[in-house]
Design a protein around this motif. Structure first.
Motif, PDB file in Angstrom:
ATOM      1  N   MET A  44      31.536  42.018  61.162  1.00  0.00           N
ATOM      2  CA  MET A  44      31.067  42.998  61.280  1.00  0.00           C
ATOM      3  C   MET A  44      31.911  43.913  59.940  1.00  0.00           C
ATOM      4  O   MET A  44      32.873  43.679  59.965  1.00  0.00           O
ATOM      5  N   GLY A  45      31.365  44.972  59.414  1.00  0.00           N
ATOM      6  CA  GLY A  45      31.974  45.584  58.452  1.00  0.00           C
ATOM      7  C   GLY A  45      31.240  46.391  57.507  1.00  0.00           C
ATOM      8  O   GLY A  45      30.067  46.728  57.470  1.00  0.00           O
ATOM      9  N   ASN A  46      32.024  47.413  57.094  1.00  0.00           N
ATOM     10  CA  ASN A  46      31.462  48.322  55.761  1.00  0.00           C
ATOM     11  C   ASN A  46      32.405  48.110  54.748  1.00  0.00           C
ATOM     12  O   ASN A  46      33.202  49.012  54.720  1.00  0.00           O
ATOM     13  N   PRO A  47      32.062  47.146  53.997  1.00  0.00           N
ATOM     14  CA  PRO A  47      32.890  46.565  52.924  1.00  0.00           C
ATOM     15  C   PRO A  47      32.970  47.706  51.722  1.00  0.00           C
ATOM     16  O   PRO A  47      32.177  48.619  51.700  1.00  0.00           O
ATOM     17  N   PRO A  48      34.198  48.004  50.909  1.00  0.00           N
ATOM     18  CA  PRO A  48      34.188  48.803  49.833  1.00  0.00           C
ATOM     19  C   PRO A  48      33.262  48.462  48.917  1.00  0.00           C
ATOM     20  O   PRO A  48      32.708  47.422  48.809  1.00  0.00           O
ATOM     21  N   TYR A  49      32.638  49.648  48.207  1.00  0.00           N
ATOM     22  CA  TYR A  49      31.698  49.565  46.934  1.00  0.00           C
ATOM     23  C   TYR A  49      32.443  49.614  45.740  1.00  0.00           C
ATOM     24  O   TYR A  49      32.786  50.937  45.456  1.00  0.00           O
ATOM     25  N   SER A  50      32.706  48.629  44.870  1.00  0.00           N
ATOM     26  CA  SER A  50      33.016  48.889  43.561  1.00  0.00           C
ATOM     27  C   SER A  50      32.966  47.813  42.371  1.00  0.00           C
ATOM     28  O   SER A  50      33.156  46.563  42.711  1.00  0.00           O
ATOM     29  N   GLY A  51      31.929  48.396  41.619  1.00  0.00           N
ATOM     30  CA  GLY A  51      31.627  47.555  40.560  1.00  0.00           C
ATOM     31  C   GLY A  51      32.488  47.074  39.710  1.00  0.00           C
ATOM     32  O   GLY A  51      32.179  45.712  39.254  1.00  0.00           O
ATOM     33  N   ILE A  52      33.827  47.604  39.403  1.00  0.00           N
ATOM     34  CA  ILE A  52      34.689  47.345  38.746  1.00  0.00           C
ATOM     35  C   ILE A  52      35.855  46.607  39.691  1.00  0.00           C
ATOM     36  O   ILE A  52      36.763  47.259  40.142  1.00  0.00           O
ATOM     37  N   SER A  53      35.627  45.562  40.211  1.00  0.00           N
ATOM     38  CA  SER A  53      36.507  44.882  41.425  1.00  0.00           C
ATOM     39  C   SER A  53      37.693  44.514  40.991  1.00  0.00           C
ATOM     40  O   SER A  53      38.109  44.137  39.788  1.00  0.00           O
ATOM     41  N   ALA A  54      38.649  44.879  41.776  1.00  0.00           N
ATOM     42  CA  ALA A  54      40.171  44.450  41.554  1.00  0.00           C
ATOM     43  C   ALA A  54      40.384  42.946  42.084  1.00  0.00           C
ATOM     44  O   ALA A  54      41.377  42.377  41.956  1.00  0.00           O
ATOM     45  N   ASN A  55      39.352  42.537  42.862  1.00  0.00           N
ATOM     46  CA  ASN A  55      39.600  41.400  43.747  1.00  0.00           C
ATOM     47  C   ASN A  55      39.177  40.287  42.918  1.00  0.00           C
ATOM     48  O   ASN A  55      38.002  39.947  42.718  1.00  0.00           O
ATOM     49  N   LYS A  56      39.835  39.582  41.989  1.00  0.00           N
ATOM     50  CA  LYS A  56      39.563  38.584  41.084  1.00  0.00           C
ATOM     51  C   LYS A  56      40.327  37.326  41.357  1.00  0.00           C
ATOM     52  O   LYS A  56      40.644  36.408  40.207  1.00  0.00           O
ATOM     53  N   SER A  57      40.606  36.930  42.474  1.00  0.00           N
ATOM     54  CA  SER A  57      41.036  35.481  42.967  1.00  0.00           C
ATOM     55  C   SER A  57      40.122  34.453  42.676  1.00  0.00           C
ATOM     56  O   SER A  57      38.811  34.506  42.705  1.00  0.00           O
ATOM     57  N   ASP A  58      40.570  33.211  42.332  1.00  0.00           N
ATOM     58  CA  ASP A  58      39.864  32.140  41.685  1.00  0.00           C
ATOM     59  C   ASP A  58      39.084  31.645  42.917  1.00  0.00           C
ATOM     60  O   ASP A  58      37.829  31.209  42.675  1.00  0.00           O
ATOM     61  N   TRP A  59      39.384  31.905  44.220  1.00  0.00           N
ATOM     62  CA  TRP A  59      38.775  31.531  45.330  1.00  0.00           C
ATOM     63  C   TRP A  59      37.316  32.111  45.541  1.00  0.00           C
ATOM     64  O   TRP A  59      36.469  31.517  45.627  1.00  0.00           O
ATOM     65  N   ILE A  60      37.475  33.498  45.628  1.00  0.00           N
ATOM     66  CA  ILE A  60      36.018  34.284  45.673  1.00  0.00           C
ATOM     67  C   ILE A  60      35.336  34.147  44.406  1.00  0.00           C
ATOM     68  O   ILE A  60      34.291  34.156  44.405  1.00  0.00           O
ATOM     69  N   ALA A  61      35.668  34.025  43.266  1.00  0.00           N
ATOM     70  CA  ALA A  61      35.288  34.071  42.044  1.00  0.00           C
ATOM     71  C   ALA A  61      34.314  32.634  42.030  1.00  0.00           C
ATOM     72  O   ALA A  61      33.052  32.687  41.533  1.00  0.00           O
ATOM     73  N   GLU A  62      35.133  31.565  42.474  1.00  0.00           N
ATOM     74  CA  GLU A  62      34.238  30.222  42.459  1.00  0.00           C
ATOM     75  C   GLU A  62      32.836  30.486  43.727  1.00  0.00           C
ATOM     76  O   GLU A  62      31.936  30.030  42.992  1.00  0.00           O
ATOM     77  N   LEU A  63      33.025  31.079  44.833  1.00  0.00           N
ATOM     78  CA  LEU A  63      32.135  31.207  45.637  1.00  0.00           C
ATOM     79  C   LEU A  63      30.934  32.059  45.133  1.00  0.00           C
ATOM     80  O   LEU A  63      29.945  31.894  45.173  1.00  0.00           O
ATOM     81  N   ILE A  64      31.208  33.049  44.423  1.00  0.00           N
ATOM     82  CA  ILE A  64      30.377  33.957  43.739  1.00  0.00           C
ATOM     83  C   ILE A  64      29.696  33.174  42.663  1.00  0.00           C
ATOM     84  O   ILE A  64      28.412  33.651  42.531  1.00  0.00           O
ATOM     85  N   GLU A  65      30.051  32.017  42.009  1.00  0.00           N
ATOM     86  CA  GLU A  65      29.358  31.549  41.211  1.00  0.00           C
ATOM     87  C   GLU A  65      27.907  30.856  41.721  1.00  0.00           C
ATOM     88  O   GLU A  65      26.949  30.654  40.850  1.00  0.00           O
ATOM     89  N   ASP A  66      28.077  30.501  42.980  1.00  0.00           N
ATOM     90  CA  ASP A  66      26.813  30.157  43.568  1.00  0.00           C
ATOM     91  C   ASP A  66      25.791  31.036  43.555  1.00  0.00           C
ATOM     92  O   ASP A  66      24.797  30.806  43.590  1.00  0.00           O
ATOM     93  N   TYR A  67      25.973  32.259  43.545  1.00  0.00           N
ATOM     94  CA  TYR A  67      24.889  33.556  43.591  1.00  0.00           C
ATOM     95  C   TYR A  67      24.435  33.475  42.142  1.00  0.00           C
ATOM     96  O   TYR A  67      23.547  34.264  41.759  1.00  0.00           O
ATOM     97  N   LYS A  68      24.850  32.701  41.186  1.00  0.00           N
ATOM     98  CA  LYS A  68      24.325  32.776  39.648  1.00  0.00           C
ATOM     99  C   LYS A  68      23.276  31.661  39.233  1.00  0.00           C
ATOM    100  O   LYS A  68      22.745  31.321  38.295  1.00  0.00           O
TER     101      LYS A  68
END
Length: 633
Positions: A81-105
């Motif tokens: 559960m949660g209300n995560p932050p909304y930030s178009g210019i994200s500071a969260n740029k770890s390789d791990w989450i970036a790789e997971l986001i690739e699936d959305y492309k």
């Protein structure tokens, strides 16, 4: 023992522990010994743990990081559960989450082909994390309240497709409240956000069951109204009392909204997307500082360039009212760009700044120099004999779609759109776009090639059993996009993505449309012989100074004494995209004196718009013939 929480900031982390300890005491349990509530100080989206250390104060942080890491990587979680932050210019740029986001492309096994998107927004990454974590457990539920943009924005289609592949049920409660889109209730009354933010929001419940995966069922509901109305409704309702509508999202968009699917099949499956017709395109250039980069005349440009390049930085900032530097534009780099590229009058060029409003600029083509984003790779093709189609990818306002224009020059990024970025689709591509040859303006080049997808050209040529000229295709497309029938019929689609164009298989109908499109193009380039006898006049002599444009009884007053006459009401109100053309052109010249060429130009614009309205009626008279028999792409 079955509850875990993550918090990034130290203050809420500490307060959270205090509040939980008080709550537990109220429930009859006092923390003792090594007891702790498992709220960890960590970045949810970061998998790399802090190294072990014995340094004072760091050892506890390191231990905290390892405990959190164990939950992220090893602990099965069944509810997130949660209300995560909304930030178009994200500071969260770890390789791990970036790789997971690739699936959305990827969608239906293919890369979505988007260069600009919002998949890096923090809330998207938190949804992806939760999806990954529940998938690891094999079952579970996610409940999040987030920005609602992912529900219908085309660039999130891969994300929606991926979510449908992971879950058995998805419940979407769209709370709207998007002030950026100026959302209103269906009855026209005011709609408010549940938070003090501009982005609309939605509650999403994602359910994954242990049994074998079945087709995902999407349940959708809207909640409109004032904030208190929404609060009261949320307080008194649950998932069982909500009036859900079952959606059937389909390729290629997989919308998570109550999409009106009338004409869906023919538009999506039988029309050809502008993006697939043209091989390359780009957004219009971004100057970073219009006040210094855009000028009225060539002399104004040259004077500005010479003075600015020699000034002390702070003096230049003050003299040209440039304000503070930004990431993409700085006084120092702008001056350096001008000097290093060589001060040269040949770099002065025309630019289409607003509808029917051509001005001058100094174009070096270097990114983050005198311009913040010159878009050289595409704009370079416009320095030779060429024609371009100008339009946005999507429209975020409720203005009826009229966001299309043509031009022969490089374009600024909001030529036809007030709030969204415009794109340029050149008709021709030139092989040699080296900067040394850029400013041989309007030179014909026998090696140029049409900027059309080869497969598209092949299909069209085979359908008509003849090869069409690039101009014929361009004119046909232009005519279709100026059809009011087309614009009204496909209004919902035109808001969300580049237009799709129906290509008739009847060559005679194609020829008629192309002929009307050619007339429109010549009118909009102000080259039509029909403009030699303008319908508007400027009969009264005076100072010729624009004070405040006022329209009344067929006259457009520029000051209390002088006016343009012969301007019909529908011409005065005519819009190209977000701009009321006749008003905008004069408004931008407030305080300036109109020269003779300005008066002639404005009279031509009025005439061009009047003729445009007439041609649009002719286009509509034959538009139905276009859709009778379509080429299948």
């Amino acid at each position: 023992k079955n509850f875990y929480a993550f918090e990034l900031m130290m203050a809420p982390y500490a307060i959270g522990h205090l509040k939980i300890s008080f709550l537990l005491e109220e429930l009859g349990y006092r923390l003792k010994g090594d007891d702790r509530f498992k709220l960890y100080l960590t970045n949810t989206l970061e998998m790399e743990e802090l190294a072990q250390t014995d340094l004072p104060g760091m050892a506890s942080l390191s231990e905290e990081s390892h405990l959190a890491g164990r939950v992220k990587k090893e602990q099965p979680i069944l509810v997130i559960m949660g209300n995560p932050p909304y930030s178009g210019i994200s500071a969260n740029k770890s390789d791990w989450i970036a790789e997971l986001i690739e699936d959305y492309k990827y969608i239906d096994g293919k890369h979505f082909g988007e260069r600009k998107h919002w998949l890096q927004d923090d809330y998207v990454k938190f949804i992806r994390f939760a999806q990954w974590k529940i998938t690891q457990a094999g079952q579970g539920i996610i409940g999040l309240i987030t920005n609602h943009s992912y529900l219908d924005n085309p660039t999130f289609r891969g994300m929606r497709h991926s979510l449908m592949g992971s879950f058995n049920e998805i419940h979407i409660l769209n709370l709207h409240g998007n002030s950026l889109k100026k959302e209103k209730c269906p009855d026209g009354s005011k709609d408010e956000n549940v938070f003090d933010i501009q982005q609309g929001v939605a509650i999403a419940l994602f359910v994954k069951k242990r049994e074998e995966k079945t087709k995902c069922i999407i349940y959708y509901a809207d909640k409109w109204g004032l904030r208190d109305v929404k609060y009261n409704w949320l307080e008194s309702n649950d998932i069982k009392t909500t009036n859900w509508k079952t959606l059937t999202p389909s390729s290629p968009y997989y919308f998570f909204v109550d999409w009106k699917e009338k004409d869906d099949d023919i538009y999506i499956k039988s029309f050809s997307s502008i993006k697939s017709i043209f091989s390359i395109n780009s957004v219009g250039f971004v100057t970073g500082r219009d006040s210094i980069t855009i000028n009225w005349t060539q002399n104004d440009v040259w004077t500005t360039i010479l003075n600015f390049s020699k000034m002390d930085m702070e003096m230049a900032r003050t003299a040209y009212k440039l304000g503070k530097d930004s990431r993409d534009w700085q006084v120092k780099t702008a001056q350096k760009d001008l000097i290093e590229s060589g001060l040269d009058k040949s770099k002065i060029t025309k630019v289409l700044y607003r509808p029917f409003d051509t001005r001058y600029t100094y174009y070096t083509g270097n990114s983050r120099g005198f311009y913040s984003s010159p878009q050289f790779n595409v704009m370079s093709h416009m320095f030779k004999d060429n024609l371009g189609l100008i339009m946005p990818k999507r429209v975020e306002t409720k203005i009826p779609w009229s966001h299309i224009l043509c031009g022969e020059e490089i374009i600024e990024h909001v030529v036809v759109s007030l709030k969204t970025t415009d794109y340029l689709f050149p008709l021709y591509l030139y092989p040699d776009t080296e900067k040394k040859d850029l400013f041989n303006h309007k030179q014909k080049d026998v090696e140029r090639k049409p900027n059309f997808n080869p497969e598209f050209c092949k299909t069209v040529s085979e359908s008509y059993a003849k090869e069409l000229s690039p101009e014929e295709i361009f004119y046909y497309i232009y005519a279709v996009l100026y059809s009011n029938i087309y614009r009204t019929k496909y209004a919902e689609f035109l808001k969300i993505d580049f237009p799709r164009v129906p290509f008739t298989s009847n060559y005679q109908v194609f020829g008629k449309m192309a002929g009307l499109g050619e007339k429109l193009v010549n009118l909009h380039l102000l080259k039509s012989p029909d403009l030699d006898s303008p319908v508007a006049k400027f009969p009264v002599k005076g100072e010729d100074k624009v004070e405040k444009p006022v329209f009344t009884d067929g006259r457009v007053y520029i000051n209390k004494d002088q006016y343009f006459e012969g301007v019909d009401n529908e011409v005065w109100e005519y819009q190209v995209g977000g701009y009321q053309v006749c008003h905008k052109w004069l408004k931008d010249r407030k305080g300036r004196r109109l020269l003779t060429e300005d008066v002639i130009h404005y009279c031509k614009v009025v005439t061009a718009l009047k003729k445009t309205i007439e041609i649009q009626k002719s286009i509509d008279a034959i538009y139905d013939e276009v859709e009778k028999d379509l080429i299948e792409f």
